[in-house]
Design a protein around this motif. Structure first.
Motif, PDB file in Angstrom:
ATOM      1  N   THR A   1      31.001  38.776  40.475  1.00 23.08           N
ATOM      2  CA  THR A   1      31.874  38.869  39.559  1.00 23.08           C
ATOM      3  C   THR A   1      33.358  39.160  39.973  1.00 23.08           C
ATOM      4  N   LEU A   2      33.545  39.716  41.224  1.00 20.22           N
ATOM      5  CA  LEU A   2      34.696  39.808  41.807  1.00 20.22           C
ATOM      6  C   LEU A   2      34.726  38.964  43.304  1.00 20.22           C
ATOM      7  N   ALA A   3      35.714  38.523  43.680  1.00 16.70           N
ATOM      8  CA  ALA A   3      35.622  38.166  45.101  1.00 16.70           C
ATOM      9  C   ALA A   3      37.141  37.945  45.877  1.00 16.70           C
ATOM     10  N   ALA A   4      37.144  38.562  46.933  1.00 16.42           N
ATOM     11  CA  ALA A   4      38.594  38.640  47.673  1.00 16.42           C
ATOM     12  C   ALA A   4      38.465  38.070  48.950  1.00 16.42           C
ATOM     13  N   PRO A   5      38.166  36.809  48.998  1.00 11.46           N
ATOM     14  CA  PRO A   5      37.967  35.723  50.224  1.00 11.46           C
ATOM     15  C   PRO A   5      38.959  36.019  51.186  1.00 11.46           C
ATOM     16  N   ASP A   6      40.121  36.375  51.168  1.00 12.35           N
ATOM     17  CA  ASP A   6      40.915  36.276  52.169  1.00 12.35           C
ATOM     18  C   ASP A   6      41.404  37.786  52.684  1.00 12.35           C
ATOM     19  N   ARG A   7      40.668  38.734  52.423  1.00 14.81           N
ATOM     20  CA  ARG A   7      41.020  39.999  52.629  1.00 14.81           C
ATOM     21  C   ARG A   7      40.936  40.250  54.370  1.00 14.81           C
ATOM     22  N   VAL A   8      41.823  40.772  54.794  1.00 13.40           N
ATOM     23  CA  VAL A   8      41.658  41.186  56.314  1.00 13.40           C
ATOM     24  C   VAL A   8      41.715  42.670  56.414  1.00 13.40           C
ATOM     25  N   ASP A   9      41.058  43.192  57.393  1.00 14.93           N
ATOM     26  CA  ASP A   9      40.886  44.634  57.713  1.00 14.93           C
ATOM     27  C   ASP A   9      41.877  44.666  58.980  1.00 14.93           C
ATOM     28  N   ASP A  10      42.986  45.446  59.008  1.00 13.21           N
ATOM     29  CA  ASP A  10      43.745  45.555  60.163  1.00 13.21           C
ATOM     30  C   ASP A  10      44.060  47.056  60.699  1.00 13.21           C
ATOM     31  N   THR A  11      42.905  47.627  60.211  1.00 10.91           N
ATOM     32  CA  THR A  11      42.904  49.235  60.813  1.00 10.91           C
ATOM     33  C   THR A  11      42.350  49.227  62.264  1.00 10.91           C
ATOM     34  N   GLY A  12      42.034  48.400  62.791  1.00  8.77           N
ATOM     35  CA  GLY A  12      41.316  48.419  64.185  1.00  8.77           C
ATOM     36  C   GLY A  12      42.516  47.714  65.182  1.00  8.77           C
ATOM     37  N   LYS A  13      42.121  47.453  66.568  1.00  7.91           N
ATOM     38  CA  LYS A  13      42.953  47.105  67.589  1.00  7.91           C
ATOM     39  C   LYS A  13      43.459  45.809  67.080  1.00  7.91           C
ATOM     40  N   ARG A  14      42.779  45.000  66.533  1.00  9.28           N
ATOM     41  CA  ARG A  14      43.069  43.646  65.991  1.00  9.28           C
ATOM     42  C   ARG A  14      42.752  43.196  64.710  1.00  9.28           C
ATOM     43  N   PRO A  15      43.415  42.504  63.822  1.00  2.79           N
ATOM     44  CA  PRO A  15      42.956  42.414  62.504  1.00  2.79           C
ATOM     45  C   PRO A  15      41.789  41.331  62.436  1.00  2.79           C
ATOM     46  N   VAL A  16      40.774  41.500  61.549  1.00  5.38           N
ATOM     47  CA  VAL A  16      39.536  40.846  61.458  1.00  5.38           C
ATOM     48  C   VAL A  16      39.357  40.552  59.935  1.00  5.38           C
ATOM     49  N   LEU A  17      38.663  39.472  59.533  1.00  8.81           N
ATOM     50  CA  LEU A  17      38.491  38.882  58.361  1.00  8.81           C
ATOM     51  C   LEU A  17      37.351  39.555  57.862  1.00  8.81           C
ATOM     52  N   ARG A  18      37.689  40.342  56.783  1.00 10.38           N
ATOM     53  CA  ARG A  18      36.449  41.063  56.029  1.00 10.38           C
ATOM     54  C   ARG A  18      36.604  41.081  54.329  1.00 10.38           C
ATOM     55  N   PRO A  19      36.183  39.993  53.966  1.00 10.38           N
ATOM     56  CA  PRO A  19      36.272  39.612  52.433  1.00 10.38           C
ATOM     57  C   PRO A  19      35.509  40.585  51.819  1.00 10.38           C
ATOM     58  N   ARG A  20      35.787  40.693  50.522  1.00 11.89           N
ATOM     59  CA  ARG A  20      34.578  41.570  49.618  1.00 11.89           C
ATOM     60  C   ARG A  20      34.503  41.021  48.476  1.00 11.89           C
ATOM     61  N   ILE A  21      33.111  41.305  48.035  1.00  9.75           N
ATOM     62  CA  ILE A  21      32.660  40.660  46.804  1.00  9.75           C
ATOM     63  C   ILE A  21      32.120  41.837  45.909  1.00  9.75           C
ATOM     64  N   MET A  22      32.134  41.513  44.558  1.00  9.55           N
ATOM     65  CA  MET A  22      31.168  42.460  43.716  1.00  9.55           C
ATOM     66  C   MET A  22      29.989  41.470  42.987  1.00  9.55           C
ATOM     67  N   VAL A  23      28.991  42.398  43.062  1.00 10.05           N
ATOM     68  CA  VAL A  23      27.999  41.541  42.598  1.00 10.05           C
ATOM     69  C   VAL A  23      27.433  42.431  41.339  1.00 10.05           C
ATOM     70  N   ARG A  24      27.014  42.017  40.484  1.00 13.90           N
ATOM     71  CA  ARG A  24      26.405  42.545  39.305  1.00 13.90           C
ATOM     72  C   ARG A  24      24.816  42.153  39.181  1.00 13.90           C
ATOM     73  N   THR A  25      24.025  42.969  38.792  1.00 13.67           N
ATOM     74  CA  THR A  25      22.636  42.863  38.928  1.00 13.67           C
ATOM     75  C   THR A  25      22.000  43.728  37.729  1.00 13.67           C
ATOM     76  N   ALA A  26      20.913  43.091  37.042  1.00 15.26           N
ATOM     77  CA  ALA A  26      20.148  43.802  36.207  1.00 15.26           C
ATOM     78  C   ALA A  26      19.068  44.490  36.938  1.00 15.26           C
ATOM     79  N   GLU A  27      18.680  44.258  38.146  1.00 16.51           N
ATOM     80  CA  GLU A  27      17.532  44.753  39.025  1.00 16.51           C
ATOM     81  C   GLU A  27      17.826  46.063  39.677  1.00 16.51           C
ATOM     82  N   ALA A  28      16.802  46.760  39.800  1.00 15.74           N
ATOM     83  CA  ALA A  28      16.972  48.318  40.584  1.00 15.74           C
ATOM     84  C   ALA A  28      17.807  47.995  41.724  1.00 15.74           C
ATOM     85  N   VAL A  29      18.241  48.522  42.081  1.00 17.90           N
ATOM     86  CA  VAL A  29      19.135  48.422  43.347  1.00 17.90           C
ATOM     87  C   VAL A  29      18.848  49.815  44.438  1.00 17.90           C
TER      88      VAL A  29
END
Length: 476
Positions: free
Chosen positions: A348-376
């Motif tokens: 339902t949501l996607a941030a494909p270009d998200r970069v995590d720069d909290t470490g020694k060097r920036p790394v690509l870390r996209p985030r997505i949201m998945v909606r499901t009707a099944e038990a998680v």
């Protein structure tokens, strides 16, 4: 028995016909297999009576031991069987290919193909294992010499029997297990062990299965009633009609073996079947080279370290095979969805270009949201994998339960997107994409370290002693 398998059995009873429990074929089916139907006397441990063997459905070769308790006759049987099997396995020791290893820094060689042997049932596998054990240490000179083909037969039979223990291997297949991997019937597992009945359930249904349930057994043991009424009198008087009687007895099983082969060939192969056959080709190549270099026969029993290493390999293979079957087959994966080890949803949501720069060097870390009707049933921090992107990891950030009964699962992605800070096209799931996520993973897991065999502690028998085990081997 799993929930879906139990349901399929109930449906088979209602429909009067076997039901599929797989959408793809989970084993390699060779274009040129060798089929072997062994037969032994009931009550006689590993006493071969006959074997129907060959690669041509229309022209099998029948090998018969007219006096199963005669040692010389049994060795003549082993000699001819060895000639057939050795000629077959040698057919594939021809063309080779180079396989890159160590991340392309080196290469190794393996044969382009490997042999495949079919037997009717697990009892046939056990027969080959015992017959291999009783022949592989025989000597070609000395007090009781045997033809050179006999010990070589034993080594190859041991190789194939050992490979049958490896989950996912297709070097030695038994027809009952191969069918049971893809269909279930409306009868018990014990009844499924009869090849003719099981195949009839699949091809024509319950009525046909009932009609053949009293037919000839598929071996390797004969029917005791047949032994008493027919076989014993023929053997006692060395009747010349014995081969004809045995051919008539074994022909239905021979013909069914090839029907099983053709039935399975018609199923589409799972995507990862080829990977497992590659591993089989590696094993065949290594053993062929071992034999060609004059290597020793397989030991009668493993030492403590070798046994532990073998157990590790089998456990790793079993885990990998279970994951690969699930990733190849939605019907198999459905079992894990019912158990809460996997769920399906929509991005339902996607941030494909998200970069995590909290470490020694920036790394690509996209985030997505998945909606499901099944038990998680996963917690934050759990690592998930999608069968459509097995090289990519999805770490659970949070799970939010909605009033509608659905759940929103926030995931952070890593791996499988290229080496830049911008993902390669198609590597990040897009909004609207249907996705299956599971705790299963094909990721390589390093085995535990084991001591050198010479350092085996006394609590485990001490260092192995390699002596001549021939004297206490059972005779074929």
């Amino acid at each position: 028995m799993s929930t879906l398998t139990a349901l399929a059995r109930a449906q088979a009873v209602a429909a009067g016909r076997a039901q599929p429990i797989a959408t793809v074929r989970h084993l390699h089916v060779h274009d040129h297999p060798l089929v072997l139907v062994p037969l032994a006397m009931a009550g006689e441990a590993n006493a071969p009576l006959a074997a129907m063997v060959g690669t041509d459905p229309a022209e099998p070769e029948l090998l018969v031991v007219t006096q199963p308790r005669d040692r010389d006759e049994r060795f003549r049987f082993a000699d001819r069987l060895g000639q057939i099997i050795i000629a077959y396995v040698d057919m594939f020791a021809d063309g080779t290919e180079d396989v890159p290893i160590d991340r392309g820094k080196d290469v190794r060689t393996r044969y382009l193909d490997a042999p495949q042997i079919w037997v009717p049932n697990p009892g046939g596998v056990d027969f080959l294992r015992l017959f291999g054990r009783s022949t592989r240490f025989r000597t070609v000179d000395g007090e009781h010499p045997v033809p050179a083909s006999v010990p070589m037969l034993g080594r190859w039979l041991t190789f194939f029997a050992n490979s049958a223990e490896v989950p996912g291997s297709s070097l030695l297949l038994n027809a009952v297990q191969a069918l049971g991997l893809h269909w279930v019937t409306g009868q018990s597992s014990a009844e499924d062990a009869q090849l003719g009945v099981l195949l009839a359930w699949i091809e024509d249904g319950f009525a046909a299965a009932r009609a053949v349930e009293n037919g000839p057994v598929a071996g390797p043991a004969t029917d005791p009633d047949f032994d008493n009424r027919v076989l014993a009198p023929l053997i006692e008087r060395s009747a010349p009609e014995l081969p004809g009687v045995l051919r008539e007895l074994m022909w239905p099983t021979w013909e069914r073996m090839w029907r099983v082969h053709d039935l399975l060939r018609r199923l589409p192969a799972g995507e990862r079947v080829r990977q497992r056959w590659d591993a089989d080709r590696d094993a065949y190549t290594a053993f062929t080279q071992h034999v060609a270099e004059g290597g020793a026969p397989q030991p009668r029993r493993d030492g403590a370290v070798a046994a532990a290493a073998r157990l590790q390999r089998l456990e790793t293979a079993a885990s990998r095979y279970a994951v690969q079957r699930a990733f190849d087959d939605p019907l198999v994966l459905a079992e894990y969805r019912l158990a809460g080890a996997a769920f399906a949803g929509t991005v339902t949501l996607a941030a494909p270009d998200r970069v995590d720069d909290t470490g020694k060097r920036p790394v690509l870390r996209p985030r997505i949201m998945v909606r499901t009707a099944e038990a998680v049933r996963v917690e934050a921090g759990t690592s998930l994998t999608s069968p459509s992107r097995p090289a990519q990891k999805a770490r659970v950030i949070s799970v939010a339960r909605l009033d509608s009964g659905e759940s929103d699962v926030l995931l952070e992605l890593s791996g499988g997107m290229g080496r830049k800070l911008t993902p390669e096209p198609g590597t990040v799931p897009s909004v609207g994409e249907q996705l299956i996520l599971t705790t299963l993973s094909e990721e390589f897991r390093r085995s535990g370290s084991l001591p050198d065999p010479t350092e085996t502690p006394w609590t485990h028998g001490g260092p192995p002693i390699y002596d001549d085990p021939t004297p206490d081997l059972p005779r074929p």
